[in-house]
Design a protein around this motif. Structure first.
Motif, PDB file in Angstrom:
ATOM      1  N   TRP A  74       0.797  -1.223   0.000  1.00 48.75           N
ATOM      2  CA  TRP A  74       0.000   0.000   0.000  1.00 48.75           C
ATOM      3  C   TRP A  74       0.832   1.276   0.000  1.00 48.75           C
ATOM      4  CZ3 TRP A  74      -0.051   3.490   4.187  1.00 48.75           C
ATOM      5  CH2 TRP A  74       0.627   3.052   5.337  1.00 48.75           C
ATOM      6  N   TYR A  75       2.070   1.209   0.517  1.00 50.54           N
ATOM      7  CA  TYR A  75       2.890   2.423   0.537  1.00 50.54           C
ATOM      8  C   TYR A  75       3.096   2.994  -0.862  1.00 50.54           C
ATOM      9  CZ  TYR A  75       4.681  -0.272   4.591  1.00 50.54           C
ATOM     10  OH  TYR A  75       4.810  -1.030   5.710  1.00 50.54           O
ATOM     11  N   TYR A  76       3.232   2.095  -1.845  1.00 51.78           N
ATOM     12  CA  TYR A  76       3.754   2.509  -3.151  1.00 51.78           C
ATOM     13  C   TYR A  76       2.749   3.233  -4.026  1.00 51.78           C
ATOM     14  CZ  TYR A  76       7.607  -0.134  -1.403  1.00 51.78           C
ATOM     15  OH  TYR A  76       8.629  -0.561  -0.605  1.00 51.78           O
ATOM     16  N   PRO A  77       1.477   2.800  -4.100  1.00 51.23           N
ATOM     17  CA  PRO A  77       0.543   3.578  -4.928  1.00 51.23           C
ATOM     18  C   PRO A  77      -0.239   4.630  -4.159  1.00 51.23           C
ATOM     19  CG  PRO A  77      -0.470   1.505  -4.336  1.00 51.23           C
ATOM     20  CD  PRO A  77       0.905   1.505  -3.705  1.00 51.23           C
ATOM     21  N   ALA A  78       0.004   4.786  -2.855  1.00 49.35           N
ATOM     22  CA  ALA A  78      -0.823   5.692  -2.057  1.00 49.35           C
ATOM     23  C   ALA A  78      -0.799   7.108  -2.614  1.00 49.35           C
ATOM     24  CB  ALA A  78      -0.353   5.682  -0.600  1.00 49.35           C
ATOM     25  N   ALA A  79       0.381   7.589  -2.996  1.00 49.27           N
ATOM     26  CA  ALA A  79       0.466   8.976  -3.477  1.00 49.27           C
ATOM     27  C   ALA A  79      -0.334   9.171  -4.752  1.00 49.27           C
ATOM     28  CB  ALA A  79       1.925   9.367  -3.689  1.00 49.27           C
ATOM     29  N   GLU A  80      -0.161   8.257  -5.743  1.00 50.51           N
ATOM     30  CA  GLU A  80      -0.883   8.461  -6.989  1.00 50.51           C
ATOM     31  C   GLU A  80      -2.385   8.209  -6.830  1.00 50.51           C
ATOM     32  OE1 GLU A  80       2.096   5.128  -8.152  1.00 50.51           O
ATOM     33  OE2 GLU A  80       1.963   6.602  -6.566  1.00 50.51           O
ATOM     34  N   TYR A  81      -2.759   7.200  -6.036  1.00 49.46           N
ATOM     35  CA  TYR A  81      -4.176   6.859  -5.933  1.00 49.46           C
ATOM     36  C   TYR A  81      -4.971   7.913  -5.163  1.00 49.46           C
ATOM     37  CZ  TYR A  81      -3.302   2.178  -7.845  1.00 49.46           C
ATOM     38  OH  TYR A  81      -2.974   1.125  -8.664  1.00 49.46           O
ATOM     39  N   LEU A  82      -4.420   8.404  -4.059  1.00 50.74           N
ATOM     40  CA  LEU A  82      -5.142   9.420  -3.296  1.00 50.74           C
ATOM     41  C   LEU A  82      -5.130  10.771  -4.007  1.00 50.74           C
ATOM     42  CD1 LEU A  82      -4.186   8.456   0.350  1.00 50.74           C
ATOM     43  CD2 LEU A  82      -6.474   8.465  -0.650  1.00 50.74           C
ATOM     44  N   GLY A 130      12.096   8.781   8.852  1.00 47.89           N
ATOM     45  CA  GLY A 130      11.347   8.538   7.626  1.00 47.89           C
ATOM     46  C   GLY A 130      12.196   7.932   6.533  1.00 47.89           C
ATOM     47  N   HIS A 131      11.523   7.373   5.531  1.00 48.06           N
ATOM     48  CA  HIS A 131      12.163   6.828   4.342  1.00 48.06           C
ATOM     49  C   HIS A 131      11.364   7.296   3.130  1.00 48.06           C
ATOM     50  CE1 HIS A 131      13.582   4.089   7.575  1.00 48.06           C
ATOM     51  NE2 HIS A 131      14.712   4.178   6.901  1.00 48.06           N
ATOM     52  N   LEU A 132      11.702   6.769   1.979  1.00 48.94           N
ATOM     53  CA  LEU A 132      11.002   7.190   0.762  1.00 48.94           C
ATOM     54  C   LEU A 132       9.495   7.027   0.913  1.00 48.94           C
ATOM     55  CD1 LEU A 132      13.333   5.628  -1.969  1.00 48.94           C
ATOM     56  CD2 LEU A 132      13.372   7.963  -1.053  1.00 48.94           C
ATOM     57  N   GLU A 133       9.087   5.902   1.483  1.00 54.92           N
ATOM     58  CA  GLU A 133       7.647   5.648   1.634  1.00 54.92           C
ATOM     59  C   GLU A 133       6.980   6.734   2.472  1.00 54.92           C
ATOM     60  OE1 GLU A 133       9.755   1.917   0.644  1.00 54.92           O
ATOM     61  OE2 GLU A 133      10.082   3.466   2.170  1.00 54.92           O
ATOM     62  N   THR A 134       7.690   7.246   3.479  1.00 53.95           N
ATOM     63  CA  THR A 134       7.146   8.306   4.323  1.00 53.95           C
ATOM     64  C   THR A 134       6.873   9.561   3.498  1.00 53.95           C
ATOM     65  OG1 THR A 134       8.681   7.445   6.002  1.00 53.95           O
ATOM     66  CG2 THR A 134       7.494   9.477   6.526  1.00 53.95           C
ATOM     67  N   ALA A 135       7.817   9.908   2.643  1.00 53.61           N
ATOM     68  CA  ALA A 135       7.633  11.090   1.798  1.00 53.61           C
ATOM     69  C   ALA A 135       6.431  10.913   0.870  1.00 53.61           C
ATOM     70  CB  ALA A 135       8.898  11.361   0.995  1.00 53.61           C
ATOM     71  N   HIS A 136       6.279   9.715   0.322  1.00 55.52           N
ATOM     72  CA  HIS A 136       5.147   9.469  -0.574  1.00 55.52           C
ATOM     73  C   HIS A 136       3.822   9.589   0.173  1.00 55.52           C
ATOM     74  CE1 HIS A 136       7.013   7.794  -4.387  1.00 55.52           C
ATOM     75  NE2 HIS A 136       8.042   8.109  -3.632  1.00 55.52           N
ATOM     76  N   HIS A 341      -0.820   1.466 -12.967  1.00 56.65           N
ATOM     77  CA  HIS A 341      -0.827   2.756 -12.297  1.00 56.65           C
ATOM     78  C   HIS A 341      -0.210   2.696 -10.895  1.00 56.65           C
ATOM     79  CE1 HIS A 341      -3.338   4.003 -15.587  1.00 56.65           C
ATOM     80  NE2 HIS A 341      -4.287   3.157 -15.257  1.00 56.65           N
ATOM     81  N   ASP A 342       0.088   1.497 -10.408  1.00 58.64           N
ATOM     82  CA  ASP A 342       0.592   1.380  -9.031  1.00 58.64           C
ATOM     83  C   ASP A 342       2.111   1.470  -8.946  1.00 58.64           C
ATOM     84  OD1 ASP A 342       0.761  -1.135 -10.354  1.00 58.64           O
ATOM     85  OD2 ASP A 342       0.961  -2.159  -8.422  1.00 58.64           O
ATOM     86  N   LEU A 343       2.790   1.684 -10.070  1.00 56.74           N
ATOM     87  CA  LEU A 343       4.252   1.697 -10.081  1.00 56.74           C
ATOM     88  C   LEU A 343       4.818   3.066 -10.447  1.00 56.74           C
ATOM     89  CD1 LEU A 343       4.740  -1.636 -12.095  1.00 56.74           C
ATOM     90  CD2 LEU A 343       4.664  -1.361  -9.614  1.00 56.74           C
ATOM     91  N   ALA A 344       3.972   4.088 -10.431  1.00 54.73           N
ATOM     92  CA  ALA A 344       4.324   5.349 -11.091  1.00 54.73           C
ATOM     93  C   ALA A 344       5.214   6.254 -10.260  1.00 54.73           C
ATOM     94  CB  ALA A 344       3.056   6.081 -11.509  1.00 54.73           C
ATOM     95  N   THR A 345       4.735   6.731  -9.093  1.00 51.59           N
ATOM     96  CA  THR A 345       5.492   7.774  -8.407  1.00 51.59           C
ATOM     97  C   THR A 345       6.832   7.261  -7.893  1.00 51.59           C
ATOM     98  OG1 THR A 345       4.326   7.375  -6.326  1.00 51.59           O
ATOM     99  CG2 THR A 345       3.477   9.116  -7.743  1.00 51.59           C
ATOM    100  N   PHE A 346       6.956   5.961  -7.658  1.00 51.46           N
ATOM    101  CA  PHE A 346       8.255   5.405  -7.284  1.00 51.46           C
ATOM    102  C   PHE A 346       9.151   5.198  -8.500  1.00 51.46           C
ATOM    103  CE2 PHE A 346       6.969   4.844  -2.980  1.00 51.46           C
ATOM    104  CZ  PHE A 346       8.145   4.688  -2.268  1.00 51.46           C
ATOM    105  N   GLY A 347       8.648   5.504  -9.676  1.00 51.66           N
ATOM    106  CA  GLY A 347       9.490   5.487 -10.867  1.00 51.66           C
ATOM    107  C   GLY A 347       9.750   4.109 -11.431  1.00 51.66           C
TER     108      GLY A 347
END
Length: 713
Positions: A74-82, A130-136, A341-347
């Motif tokens: 859930w950490y990975y698509p949270a930014a794009e989905y919300l 924090g880590h990358l997931e925290t920023a997202h 769409h779940d792989l986007a903001t993490f590049g």
């Protein structure tokens, strides 16, 4: 008063509004333009709005953050989905969407701080950092708070804001205070903090950390290229873009402090790095981008859609703005519904996102690379070089060769003097790419021996079985470099890797690039100079000069693209014939070496944070062929001649070598390369029509000269 009753403003020349908006990511004017264009059935805005609505409501109907088929936690698509859902709600609020937004956002906000730190492989030592997931997660919550605050009762709104500050912003701040090196991560954590601070209206923190945004831009090379890879350059630029967009509408005076051009200049590099778009096996029938995936990068790379439109909007009047808009037209407009769409903001696999619609309302004419025009031989500070016979031509040669000191090193491979060779939209010689960092093979896929470059045996005993060679200790390039440090006196100097550019020139149909990378191997290698000479669309000569302090055995590694099992390869003592669909390559080795049966390597489409996912290559997706010298020696100059043609006509090509001359011909096209005195200090390239070019070595560089046919020399 409407949620979007704002002060209407027009942009100045720098793309920043003259007056402020109440909201971060959407002005009243942008919203009005989007809705007006939908009303008149505008094909561009209307299609992307429909695509946004469809993907949001797939998640709403499942009553879950995830949509069916997602392959990430859930950490990975949270930014794009919300952020997708929040933007849709701002444009077209509906009760069912508001209910979903409220429920999912509260679930995230109420997750334990331990979960906000990231997955299990991240450090969870206390006090939590924090880590990358925290920023997202900061990006996700900020978008909802900005675009859809009315979905929450007052008490819940306070709860979400408190979670964003205490579990997100504070943890990002803690990382920045703990770490003192300049790296990709620093930009992501800075963006997480700035976007959260902007959403919370914390102007004190904004002013404190805006200089950190500027410092992070110093990870880019002076020409806007990036030392790590396309993928990581995009990731950093995307994060900085998001922070800028969080300021541009509501805090325009602060946005003017931020220099977007530091990464916008990189559009020349990005455009040069992109090859073509066509379907890829296992990824559906729609066309997908391919790119030069040096170091840790996806072959399925296209810049994030929001980032392209951000550059187009905020850098209006520059060629980079036109290029950015043109790349969006090429790689996004034909496929607006394309996932995942779940792989986007993490590049991992880039996509367009919630800022695409508002940024599309700012009309910018697109430019193709040829319209700019970008040169057919184009080199960049990070060491990348690109050679084309023509824009939209038949052949692309992408090289990781000679460059400057690196401003933001990391995620490197041992791939200097390696190259990717494309003909007729087929990648024939490839870069392996990379897979999950926790895969055991990651060290191998990063090593020199799996790239189209040289490795060395320093102590070569009698070899027994072929597999013994793979077990021997190889001398390879060093790819783990120091990091630039942040001290009270400022930022330490860029990091020297040891590779040098020797030439990058074009005259008529002849292009020459050269690089030297010997010091990256360490003792006993003194020199590894490689020259690439492309003649027209069909003939490439690769000339290597290798000098050592004591005798070494050179191994030439050639990685053939077999990611879909469609490579057909024929080999004999000194040649490889490679066919992929209708394109082909015939590679001749003009040295005294032995060709091995292929080692079954890996070619990856795209990175995934978990192992064994779509995009990870299987054994044999790369066929690694090796020419190994028969005798160790102190120095050698060796030529490889490569013919590129329709697969059906590869058999017509032959190489004729006579002392220091090598003639590659199919009867209709003929080019002869001569190494005067057998060295790579003075080379002549002569066409079948007796046109001649000379490549001559000076003190530290080479020059390309056209010699008239009647010149007696």
């Amino acid at each position: 008063m409407s949620h979007f009753s704002t002060i209407r403003s027009e942009k100045t020349a720098d793309g920043v509004p003259q007056s402020t908006s109440r909201y971060l990511f959407l002005t009243d004017a942008e919203r009005e333009r989007i809705l007006a264009k939908i009303q008149v059935r505008d094909p561009l805005i209307g299609t992307f709005f429909d695509a946004l609505r469809q993907r949001v409501y797939r998640r709403v109907q499942r009553k879950s953050l995830h949509e069916l088929g997602d392959a990430t936690a859930w950490y990975y698509p949270a930014a794009e989905y919300l952020s997708d859902a929040a933007m849709l709600y701002a444009l077209q609020p509906e009760p069912v969407l508001g209910t979903w937004l409220r429920s999912v956002t509260l679930d995230v906000a109420r997750s334990a701080t331990y979960d906000w730190v990231g997955p299990a492989f991240r450090s969870h030592a206390e006090p939590y950092t924090g880590h990358l997931e925290t920023a997202h997660l900061c990006w996700a919550m900020a978008a909802v708070l900005d675009l859809a605050p009315e979905v929450f009762p007052k008490e819940e709104l306070t709860e979400v804001k408190t979670a964003l500050r205490e579990k997100g912003l504070v943890l990002c701040q803690r990382w920045l205070e703990k770490n003192t090196h300049l790296a990709n991560w620093r930009g992501i954590m800075t963006s997480g903090l700035l976007v959260a601070a902007a959403a919370l209206g914390d102007e004190v923190l904004l002013d404190k950390y805006l200089p950190e945004w500027q410092r992070c831009t110093q990870a880019f090379q002076p020409d806007g290229s990036y030392g790590e890879s396309l993928q990581y350059g995009n990731y950093l630029a995307f994060a900085l873009m998001l922070a800028y967009e969080a300021l541009a509408r509501k805090y325009p005076q602060r946005a003017r402090q931020l220099d977007v051009s530091t990464y916008a200049k990189g559009l020349d590099w990005i455009a040069s790095s992109l090859f073509y778009a066509k379907p890829m096996a296992s990824w559906g029938d729609e066309p997908r981008a391919r790119a030069a995936n040096f170091n840790d990068s996806a072959a399925l790379f296209r810049s994030s859609g929001d980032l392209l439109l951000h550059v187009a909007t905020r850098q209006q009047g520059t060629s980079q703005a036109g290029l950015a808009r043109g790349l969006f037209q090429t790689y996004y407009e034909p496929v607006p519904y394309q996932g995942p769409h779940d792989l986007a903001t993490f590049g991992m696999v880039n996509d367009w996102g919630f800022l695409t619609l508002p940024l599309l309302t700012h009309e910018v004419p697109g430019l193709s690379p040829a319209e700019v025009p970008l040169p057919l031989v184009n080199t960049f500070s990070n060491g990348h070089a690109f050679v084309r016979d023509a824009w939209d031509g038949q052949t692309i040669l992408a090289i990781n060769g000679g460059g400057d000191d690196l401003c933001g090193p990391g995620h490197l491979h041992g791939d200097l003097n390696s190259f990717i060779l494309v003909h007729k939209k087929e990648r024939l010689l490839v870069d392996p790419g990379h897979s999950c960092y926790r895969n055991l093979i990651h060290g191998l896929e990063s090593a020199s021996q799996t790239h189209n470059t040289c490795t060395f045996l320093v102590d070569k005993d009698e070899l027994g079985l072929q597999e013994d060679l793979a077990k021997m200790a190889l001398l390879e390039q060093k790819s783990v470099l120091a990091r630039r440090q942040i001290t009270p006196d400022g930022l330490s100097a860029p990091i020297r890797r040891g590779n040098r550019r020797l030439i990058a020139e074009r005259d008529d149909c002849v292009s020459v690039v050269g690089a030297e990378a010997g010091s990256t191997y360490g003792t006993p290698i003194r020199e590894f100079t490689r020259l690439w000479l492309l003649a027209g669309s069909h003939i490439l000569f690769v000339v290597d000069t290798i000098v050592a302090e004591r005798p070494v055995t050179t191994i030439w590694n050639w990685l053939v693209n077999n990611r879909d099992g469609k490579a057909e390869v024929l080999s004999n003592d000194n040649a490889l014939e490679v066919r992929r669909n209708r394109a082909g390559m015939k590679l001749f080795h003009a040295g005294e070496s032995t060709l091995s049966h292929p080692v079954y390597g890996y070619v990856h489409d795209a990175y995934h944070v978990e192992p064994n996912q779509r995009g990870e290559g299987q054994p044999g997706s790369g066929l690694l062929y090796r020419f190994t010298e028969k005798q160790s020696t102190l120095s050698r100059t060796v030529v490889h001649a490569i013919a590129l043609d329709e697969a059906a006509y590869l058999g017509t090509w032959a190489l004729h070598s006579d002392e220091n001359s090598h003639t590659l011909t199919n009867g209709q096209r003929t080019w002869t390369l001569t190494l005067h005195d057998g060295q790579a200090e003075h080379l002549s390239l002569v066409s079948g029509h007796r046109r001649r070019w000379d490549v001559i070595k000076g003190n530290d560089t080479y020059t390309l000269q056209r010699i008239a046919p009647h010149d007696p020399s």
